[in-house]
Motif scaffolding. Structure first.
Motif, PDB file in Angstrom:
ATOM      1  N   LEU A  67       0.810  -1.217   0.000  1.00 42.82           N
ATOM      2  CA  LEU A  67       0.000   0.000   0.000  1.00 42.82           C
ATOM      3  C   LEU A  67       0.843   1.265   0.000  1.00 42.82           C
ATOM      4  CD1 LEU A  67      -2.926  -0.973   2.398  1.00 42.82           C
ATOM      5  CD2 LEU A  67      -2.791  -1.147  -0.095  1.00 42.82           C
ATOM      6  N   ALA A  68       1.980   1.241   0.691  1.00 46.17           N
ATOM      7  CA  ALA A  68       2.849   2.419   0.688  1.00 46.17           C
ATOM      8  C   ALA A  68       3.376   2.685  -0.719  1.00 46.17           C
ATOM      9  CB  ALA A  68       4.006   2.217   1.666  1.00 46.17           C
ATOM     10  N   TRP A  69       3.728   1.632  -1.430  1.00 47.63           N
ATOM     11  CA  TRP A  69       4.195   1.766  -2.819  1.00 47.63           C
ATOM     12  C   TRP A  69       3.078   2.296  -3.703  1.00 47.63           C
ATOM     13  CZ3 TRP A  69       2.587  -2.373  -6.373  1.00 47.63           C
ATOM     14  CH2 TRP A  69       3.022  -2.148  -7.686  1.00 47.63           C
ATOM     15  N   GLY A  74       0.521   6.601  -6.912  1.00 49.99           N
ATOM     16  CA  GLY A  74      -0.664   7.403  -7.177  1.00 49.99           C
ATOM     17  C   GLY A  74      -0.379   8.888  -7.195  1.00 49.99           C
ATOM     18  N   GLU A  75       0.681   9.280  -6.509  1.00 48.21           N
ATOM     19  CA  GLU A  75       1.075  10.684  -6.467  1.00 48.21           C
ATOM     20  C   GLU A  75       2.102  11.042  -7.538  1.00 48.21           C
ATOM     21  OE1 GLU A  75       2.492  10.866  -2.488  1.00 48.21           O
ATOM     22  OE2 GLU A  75       0.499  11.193  -1.607  1.00 48.21           O
ATOM     23  N   ALA A  76       2.565  10.032  -8.289  1.00 43.36           N
ATOM     24  CA  ALA A  76       3.578  10.254  -9.324  1.00 43.36           C
ATOM     25  C   ALA A  76       2.938  10.851 -10.571  1.00 43.36           C
ATOM     26  CB  ALA A  76       4.257   8.928  -9.670  1.00 43.36           C
ATOM     27  N   PRO A  77       3.735  11.445 -11.461  1.00 43.83           N
ATOM     28  CA  PRO A  77       3.198  11.914 -12.745  1.00 43.83           C
ATOM     29  C   PRO A  77       2.509  10.776 -13.494  1.00 43.83           C
ATOM     30  CG  PRO A  77       5.419  12.740 -12.401  1.00 43.83           C
ATOM     31  CD  PRO A  77       5.176  11.750 -11.304  1.00 43.83           C
ATOM     32  N   ASP A  78       1.522  11.127 -14.306  1.00 49.07           N
ATOM     33  CA  ASP A  78       0.719  10.116 -14.981  1.00 49.07           C
ATOM     34  C   ASP A  78       1.568   9.114 -15.754  1.00 49.07           C
ATOM     35  OD1 ASP A  78      -1.546  11.220 -13.980  1.00 49.07           O
ATOM     36  OD2 ASP A  78      -2.196  12.188 -15.853  1.00 49.07           O
ATOM     37  N   ALA A  79       2.539   9.606 -16.493  1.00 48.84           N
ATOM     38  CA  ALA A  79       3.354   8.713 -17.317  1.00 48.84           C
ATOM     39  C   ALA A  79       4.115   7.717 -16.451  1.00 48.84           C
ATOM     40  CB  ALA A  79       4.324   9.527 -18.171  1.00 48.84           C
ATOM     41  N   ASN A  81       3.243   6.721 -13.426  1.00 43.75           N
ATOM     42  CA  ASN A  81       2.240   5.851 -12.813  1.00 43.75           C
ATOM     43  C   ASN A  81       1.841   4.725 -13.769  1.00 43.75           C
ATOM     44  OD1 ASN A  81       0.339   4.880 -11.034  1.00 43.75           O
ATOM     45  ND2 ASN A  81      -1.031   6.631 -11.191  1.00 43.75           N
ATOM     46  N   VAL A  82       1.579   5.071 -15.017  1.00 43.62           N
ATOM     47  CA  VAL A  82       1.205   4.072 -16.026  1.00 43.62           C
ATOM     48  C   VAL A  82       2.363   3.113 -16.286  1.00 43.62           C
ATOM     49  CG1 VAL A  82       0.572   3.706 -18.440  1.00 43.62           C
ATOM     50  CG2 VAL A  82      -0.534   5.521 -17.118  1.00 43.62           C
ATOM     51  N   ALA A  83       3.563   3.654 -16.429  1.00 43.04           N
ATOM     52  CA  ALA A  83       4.731   2.811 -16.696  1.00 43.04           C
ATOM     53  C   ALA A  83       4.961   1.813 -15.573  1.00 43.04           C
ATOM     54  CB  ALA A  83       5.974   3.680 -16.897  1.00 43.04           C
ATOM     55  N   ASP A  84       4.737   2.254 -14.348  1.00 40.30           N
ATOM     56  CA  ASP A  84       4.921   1.370 -13.205  1.00 40.30           C
ATOM     57  C   ASP A  84       3.873   0.249 -13.230  1.00 40.30           C
ATOM     58  OD1 ASP A  84       6.251   1.091 -10.388  1.00 40.30           O
ATOM     59  OD2 ASP A  84       4.100   0.887 -10.041  1.00 40.30           O
TER      60      ASP A  84
END
Length: 258
Positions: A67-69, A74-79, A81-84
């Protein structure tokens, strides 16, 4: 610090992947996903490996995403977040298409992404104590990258029910749904796995790889002229192989007492 994932190959050619974050119920984070992907790639490419087992240390098989990850991503830039998220999607895809039989030994709870791993394996055996759940909607998220494998394993309607209700279900229900293929007492999980591996070990490695790919290729398709031609070509190629000729000849000799 112990490795979050342990990968090995035994003398019988069984590749073993073991989640090793028991203190947080073997939850996924970026590092564990990368390690899992690397292990799957290495075992798939190793000619010594005839089958792959996925198991876990501790009380839980896998609690899904750390959950911490997930909060950080969720707070990262969209690109980013999607890449992850795409990393886990690709790892599950690699597991599902691995050209070796895969076996999940589920000793305890498998939630979220843990259910996805079980569903992406060819065969799954669970201890009676195992529990399963798709709890994402309780956290305001969805079981997205695991959904193709869960739906393939238990069907769209059952998947929708458990994804919407977010309620845990036991090993007996997982067996009824088709998420697992066998349920045993906790002390018998390893021996049940050994029996499965022994059966796999008697088979042609090449034929098992082709059979696994074949089941994916025909799933959901209409039985039309194109599919008939495709499957006829597949069996024609298989039975013309030297290994098939040798195995069939040996079987006939045994049957005839030769």
């Amino acid at each position: 610090m112990a490795d979050a994932l342990v990968c090995s190959i035994d003398e019988a050619g069984v590749g073993r992947i073991r989640f090793n974050r028991p203190q947080i119920h073997n939850a996924f984070d970026n590092a564990l996903i990368e390690s899992l992907g690397a292990a799957i790639e290495a075992l798939g490419a190793d000619a010594r490996v005839r089958a792959v087992v996925i198991a876990a240390e501790g009380a839980s098989f896998c609690a899904g995403g750390d959950l911490a990850w997930m909060l950080r991503m969720g707070e990262a830039p969209d690109a980013d977040n999607v890449a992850d998220a795409l990393k886990l999607a690709r790892v599950l895809g690699a597991l599902a298409t691995l050209p070796k039989p895969t076996l999940a030994l589920v000793q305890g709870p498998a939630y979220g992404g843990g259910v996805g791993v079980v569903a992406a394996c060819d065969i799954a055996i669970a201890a009676e104590e195992a529990r399963f759940a798709l709890t994402e909607v309780r956290l305001g998220i969805i079981p997205a990258v695991i959904s193709p494998y869960v739906v393939a394993a238990i069907g769209a309607r059952a998947a929708a029910r458990y994804a919407l209700m977010a309620l845990p279900f036991d090993a007996a229900e997982a067996l009824r749904l088709g998420l697992v293929h066998e349920v045993v007492q906790a002390g018998e999980l390893e021996s049940a796995g050994a029996r499965t591996l022994a059966a796999l070990g008697r088979n042609s490695t090449a034929a098992m790889a082709e059979a696994k790919a074949l089941m994916r290729a025909v799933a959901g398709r209409p039985v039309d002229a194109a599919l008939m031609e495709e499957t006829a070509q597949a069996i024609a190629r298989a039975r013309a192989r030297r290994e098939a000729q040798d195995r069939i000849t040996a079987f006939l000799k045994r049957k005839q007492g030769g």
